[in-house]
Design a protein around this motif. Structure first.
Motif: not given
Length: 418
Positions: A276, A278, A290, A294-295, A297-299, A301-302, A307, A309
């Motif tokens: 995945p 981002l 961005m 936020a970035a 948090r995305w990683a 939550g993966s 992950p 970025v």
């Protein structure tokens, strides 16, 4: 200490550490100019990693001189100035100005400049730098966002950066071996030349150049030319007494800021394999759409093991962002965000990072704060795993120059940590 080295970026420093360790030396990599109280221990070679490749040349010179003085005070017998194997620089610097300053600091009459690294497709022939089968000026480096390289003739390139006379030791001389190369150095010195581009297309030629450089107080080049230097001090290849390498347990992530063609292929290969990803865009960062929070948090939550970025993009999109934000501002926005992402991930339990791009690696490492790195197993030519030294919570870092590594680099790097 036998060799004291100064690298103009972090990935180049780890690359050089790996080369010297292969040559049998105990090597320590230091992040930034070491303090007077820093203990180099029993290191045979110390590599100081700066972030000076694209800073104003006055700053690059000041940082490099500070590092050189610290290394010389610690007893270094030879100073090595390491830059990229694609000679990343502009007509204003920074390779020429830093070399000039180091010549004066060491009292050296003459030095060489040899960025060749055949294992990664960088060769120098008749003074021209090749990337694989292409002249440097025909390679993807012509579109580098910070240091576009549009002239493959290194004698001309270096000559535009310095007022000192620049010459060439050509292939025919190099092919004859160390004795002929050393004689060419002596002749050039007698003619008043101060910097010599040296041809090299094979590792054996690099070893011969290294042997010929035994008497030079200052050597400059890519990490490839260091292949022959440890033997000058009695070391044997493969006999290194390296730090024990133990990767800390914890989650893993990939952070990519390089826009090189190699890194873009590596990102594509990882995404095709289901990693995945981002993408962060400098315009979105500037507009607040961005954020590092936020970035991260995305990683976090993966549910994937690694992950990704990234900010890497093709030259047209990079140019668009630079036109809108300014070249330096666009790069600084991305570097700051990616570094902050790494800090937030470490706080969330991430302990293993692959970082792509010299500027990005410098920013991430500075943010994470290690003072020194131990060199671990090699992933691809010039790219080892490292582990931070002296940290309460050590991290494993693979710091990859943007142009280095096979297309599956992001996928296979982790296998060496199991």
């Amino acid at each position: 200490m036998f060799i004291g080295a100064i690298a103009d970026d972090l990935t180049g420093a780890t690359d050089l550490c790996l080369m010297l360790a292969r040559g049998g030396m105990r090597v320590v990599q230091v992040i930034g100019v070491p303090e007077a109280a820093f203990d180099f221990g029993a290191a045979d070679a110390v590599v100081v990693a700066l972030k000076s490749r694209t800073v104003p040349k006055e700053d690059a010179v000041a940082q490099s001189l500070a590092a050189a003085r610290r290394l010389l005070d610690a007893g270094a017998r030879q100073i090595f100035f390491k830059y990229c194997s694609t000679f990343d620089s502009t007509d204003e610097g920074n390779i020429g100005p830093v070399t000039e300053a180091l010549l004066e600091a060491t009292g050296a009459a003459l030095t060489i400049a040899c960025p060749a690294f055949p294992a990664n497709g960088r060769t120098v022939y008749r003074g021209h730098l090749f990337v694989g089968d292409l002249l440097l000026s025909d390679s993807s480096m012509k579109d580098h966002p910070l240091t576009p390289m549009r002239d493959a003739n290194l004698v001309r390139v270096l000559g535009r950066q310095t007022a000192l006379p620049v010459g060439l030791v050509g292939y025919e001389t190099v092919e004859k071996g160390a004795g002929a190369i050393r004689a060419a150095f002596d002749r050039a010195g007698g003619e008043g030349l101060r910097m010599l581009i040296v041809d090299a297309v094979t590792d054996d030629q690099l070893r011969a150049i290294g042997k010929a450089a035994a008497g030079l107080k200052l050597v400059t080049g890519g990490s490839g030319v260091a292949i022959g230097l440890p033997a000058n001090f009695g070391f044997q290849e493969g006999a290194a007494s390296a730090h024990p390498f133990s990767a800390p347990a914890g989650r893993a992530a990939i952070i990519a800021g390089s826009c090189s063609a190699a890194t873009r292929r590596q990102i594509a290969a990882a995404r095709a394999a289901g990693v995945p990803a981002l993408k962060v865009d400098p315009q979105e960062i500037a507009e607040g759409r961005m954020t590092a929070e936020a970035a991260a948090r995305w990683a976090i939550g993966s549910d994937h093991a690694t992950p990704l970025v990234f900010s890497s993009d093709d030259p047209a999109e990079v140019a668009r962002a630079q036109a809108a934000l300014g070249r330096d501002e666009a790069g600084a926005l991305v570097e700051h965000l990616l570094a902050e992402v790494a800090v937030r991930l470490r706080a969330a339990g991430f302990r293993r990072f692959v970082v792509a791009g010299g500027e990005t690696s410098g920013a991430v490492t500075h943010a994470l704060g290690p003072k020194a790195l131990a060199i671990g197993p090699e992933i691809d030519p010039g790219v080892p795993w490292t582990v931070s030294l002296g940290d309460d919570e050590p991290v494993a870092l693979a710091l990859k120059s943007g142009n280095f590594g096979t297309d599956d680099f992001f996928l296979k790097a982790w296998d060496l940590l199991r």
